[in-house]
Write a protein that holds these residues in place. Structure first.
Motif, mmCIF file in Angstrom:
data_model
loop_
_atom_site.group_PDB
_atom_site.id
_atom_site.type_symbol
_atom_site.label_atom_id
_atom_site.label_comp_id
_atom_site.label_asym_id
_atom_site.label_seq_id
_atom_site.Cartn_x
_atom_site.Cartn_y
_atom_site.Cartn_z
ATOM 1 N N LYS A 42 -26.425 -22.304 9.684
ATOM 2 C CA LYS A 42 -26.819 -21.572 10.890
ATOM 3 C C LYS A 42 -27.370 -22.537 11.951
ATOM 4 O O LYS A 42 -27.087 -22.394 13.141
ATOM 5 C CB LYS A 42 -27.866 -20.515 10.551
ATOM 6 C CG LYS A 42 -27.361 -19.415 9.632
ATOM 7 C CD LYS A 42 -28.457 -18.398 9.359
ATOM 8 C CE LYS A 42 -27.968 -17.296 8.429
ATOM 9 N NZ LYS A 42 -29.043 -16.306 8.127
ATOM 10 N N LEU A 43 -28.147 -23.513 11.486
ATOM 11 C CA LEU A 43 -28.685 -24.489 12.443
ATOM 12 C C LEU A 43 -27.612 -25.461 12.906
ATOM 13 O O LEU A 43 -27.669 -25.965 14.033
ATOM 14 C CB LEU A 43 -29.849 -25.254 11.812
ATOM 15 C CG LEU A 43 -31.057 -24.426 11.366
ATOM 16 C CD1 LEU A 43 -32.183 -25.345 10.900
ATOM 17 C CD2 LEU A 43 -31.532 -23.522 12.486
ATOM 18 N N ASP A 96 -29.912 -21.863 4.917
ATOM 19 C CA ASP A 96 -29.619 -21.551 6.318
ATOM 20 C C ASP A 96 -29.186 -22.783 7.121
ATOM 21 O O ASP A 96 -29.119 -22.722 8.350
ATOM 22 C CB ASP A 96 -30.846 -20.928 6.996
ATOM 23 C CG ASP A 96 -31.129 -19.526 6.486
ATOM 24 O OD1 ASP A 96 -30.192 -18.880 5.984
ATOM 25 O OD2 ASP A 96 -32.287 -19.080 6.608
ATOM 26 N N ARG A 141 -40.883 -15.785 11.575
ATOM 27 C CA ARG A 141 -40.040 -15.309 12.669
ATOM 28 C C ARG A 141 -40.669 -15.716 13.997
ATOM 29 O O ARG A 141 -41.897 -15.812 14.122
ATOM 30 C CB ARG A 141 -39.880 -13.785 12.623
ATOM 31 C CG ARG A 141 -39.163 -13.274 11.383
ATOM 32 C CD ARG A 141 -38.989 -11.768 11.449
ATOM 33 N NE ARG A 141 -38.168 -11.369 12.577
ATOM 34 C CZ ARG A 141 -36.834 -11.324 12.541
ATOM 35 N NH1 ARG A 141 -36.191 -11.670 11.416
ATOM 36 N NH2 ARG A 141 -36.152 -10.952 13.596
ATOM 37 N N ALA A 163 -33.440 -19.265 15.623
ATOM 38 C CA ALA A 163 -32.797 -19.544 14.335
ATOM 39 C C ALA A 163 -33.588 -20.574 13.541
ATOM 40 O O ALA A 163 -33.692 -20.482 12.303
ATOM 41 C CB ALA A 163 -31.371 -20.034 14.574
ATOM 42 N N TYR A 164 -34.175 -21.555 14.214
ATOM 43 C CA TYR A 164 -34.940 -22.614 13.556
ATOM 44 C C TYR A 164 -36.209 -22.060 12.889
ATOM 45 O O TYR A 164 -36.543 -22.427 11.755
ATOM 46 C CB TYR A 164 -35.281 -23.673 14.597
ATOM 47 C CG TYR A 164 -36.300 -24.687 14.169
ATOM 48 C CD1 TYR A 164 -35.942 -25.766 13.368
ATOM 49 C CD2 TYR A 164 -37.622 -24.578 14.579
ATOM 50 C CE1 TYR A 164 -36.879 -26.706 12.981
ATOM 51 C CE2 TYR A 164 -38.564 -25.512 14.205
ATOM 52 C CZ TYR A 164 -38.198 -26.577 13.404
ATOM 53 O OH TYR A 164 -39.131 -27.505 13.011
ATOM 54 N N SER A 205 -35.788 -17.831 3.519
ATOM 55 C CA SER A 205 -35.159 -17.474 4.784
ATOM 56 C C SER A 205 -35.751 -16.180 5.331
ATOM 57 O O SER A 205 -35.874 -15.189 4.610
ATOM 58 C CB SER A 205 -33.651 -17.314 4.603
ATOM 59 O OG SER A 205 -33.036 -16.863 5.774
ATOM 60 N N SER A 253 -36.868 -19.034 11.766
ATOM 61 C CA SER A 253 -36.621 -18.120 10.641
ATOM 62 C C SER A 253 -35.775 -18.752 9.538
ATOM 63 O O SER A 253 -35.492 -18.095 8.524
ATOM 64 C CB SER A 253 -35.934 -16.853 11.143
ATOM 65 O OG SER A 253 -34.673 -17.170 11.707
ATOM 66 N N ALA A 254 -35.387 -20.013 9.702
ATOM 67 C CA ALA A 254 -34.488 -20.641 8.727
ATOM 68 C C ALA A 254 -35.237 -21.006 7.452
ATOM 69 O O ALA A 254 -36.423 -21.352 7.475
ATOM 70 C CB ALA A 254 -33.838 -21.878 9.339
#
Length: 368
Positions: A116-117, A113, A137, A105-106, A133, A108-109
């Motif tokens: 999400k983190l 976002d 990846r 998640a970190y 965002s 691709s943030a």
């Protein structure tokens, strides 16, 4: 006529055949005896019993005190306090998975976002991220290091192949500077993960900080193996013939006729469907062999030998792929059979450390 009166006699009392007992008149009986007990003795016994009872009543408190004082004093067992349950070492597996998800998640943030983190690291909700965002990846994420820094904290290092991060194409303006080599797309991120008891006996996780990029783990030195040096696999060598026949049935025939190359009692399952259309054994490294004359014979029955085999296997698409197998061979009836498909090459026994020079030797035993 005269009437004669007759006087009726009273019947005589029956005669007791036993000797006569002296009959004592009831009035003359001793009034001090009642029911076989003398009334004087009975009075004395009753008085004695009363004194005994009163004596026991008086001694009761004294005897109780003596009994209490005679019991040895033992310290009371300490009451065990239930310590708070700490996560066991098995929580490291969950911490590793949690860190992998956080790193994915970190990487691709981007802008927007932050929530999400925050699901992994709550303070991340107040960050202001840059970038688009999903532009970068993380792929092929895997945990390469897991270290426990506290009973409830794990330091997890995650390797990730980062895509979408293009290096700057601006050349260096410093004189004599050489072009920088292409960056390795595999990068490493360390995440501190805290664990705590969760609901229903589960374990809860949270990150203590954002991921920190770190260097690749140190590569270990290759240990010594029991095999000699690699040398070409000669077609006339019985060992080459045995491993070629076995690996051909194992890799190209889905195990058909595999049993004919195995030692008695050995069972193996081959890959199915067959992944390759052909193989070629290139080199052998034999246990304890340092070189010399070519081998053309097979030793006596029961002889075992370990060897390392390198080969090229041709796939269904025509591409040849190098493979290495560690095998154990066993001699029987003048030929080599496969006794084992080893899980890893065999390591050489450790070399004993020589004693330091000048060290005192064993003391001499004095003789008489």
């Amino acid at each position: 006529m005269s009437l004669v009166r007759t006087r009726r006699r009273k019947p005589a009392p029956p005669v007791d055949p036993r000797p006569e007992a002296v009959q004592v008149p009831e009035a003359e009986q001793d009034t001090d005896w009642v029911g076989g007990w003398s009334t004087g003795a009975q009075a004395n016994s009753a008085a004695l019993i009363r004194w005994i009872v009163w004596g026991l009543i008086g001694l009761g408190p004294l005897l109780g005190a003596l009994a209490y004082l005679s019991v040895p004093t033992t310290p009371a067992a300490p009451v065990s306090k239930t310590a708070p349950s700490a996560p066991s070492a098995s929580g490291g597996q969950g911490a590793a998975g949690f860190a992998s998800l956080f790193v994915a998640a970190y990487l691709s943030a981007g802008r927007g976002d932050e929530p999400k983190l925050a699901a992994y690291y709550p303070p991340a909700g107040s960050l202001q991220l840059d970038g688009v965002s999903g532009r970068r990846r993380g792929e092929q994420l895997t945990v390469v290091r897991l270290r426990q820094t506290d009973p409830s904290v794990w330091a997890v290092t995650v390797a990730a192949r980062v895509t979408g991060a293009q290096p700057s194409a601006t050349p260096s303006t410093q004189p004599g500077a050489s072009p920088s080599p292409a960056a390795d797309p595999v990068r490493y991120f360390q995440v501190p993960v805290a664990t705590a008891p969760g609901a229903g006996g589960a374990t809860a996780y949270t990150a203590l900080a954002l991921p920190a990029e770190v260097a690749a783990p140190e590569r270990a030195k290759t240990p010594e193996l029991v095999y000699g040096a690699m040398h070409p696999a000669l077609p006339t060598d019985p060992r080459t013939q045995a491993v070629t026949s076995f690996l051909s049935a194992y890799l190209t025939k889905a195990g058909a006729e595999l049993d004919r190359y195995l030692a008695p009692g050995k069972r193996l399952a081959a890959p199915s469907p067959a992944p390759y259309s052909g193989i070629a054994v290139d080199q052998l490294a034999v246990e304890g062999e340092t070189g010399g004359e070519p081998v053309v014979s097979v030793p006596g029955d029961g002889t075992t030998l370990r060897l390392l085999v390198t080969l090229r296997a041709t796939g269904q698409d025509g591409v040849r792929l190098p493979l290495t197998y560690a095998l154990t061979l066993k001699a029987r009836a003048g030929r080599w059979e496969i006794a084992g498909l080893d899980g890893a090459p065999a390591l050489a026994p450790p070399t004993p450390v020589p004693a330091a020079s000048g060290a005192p030797g064993p003391a001499a035993t004095p003789t008489a």
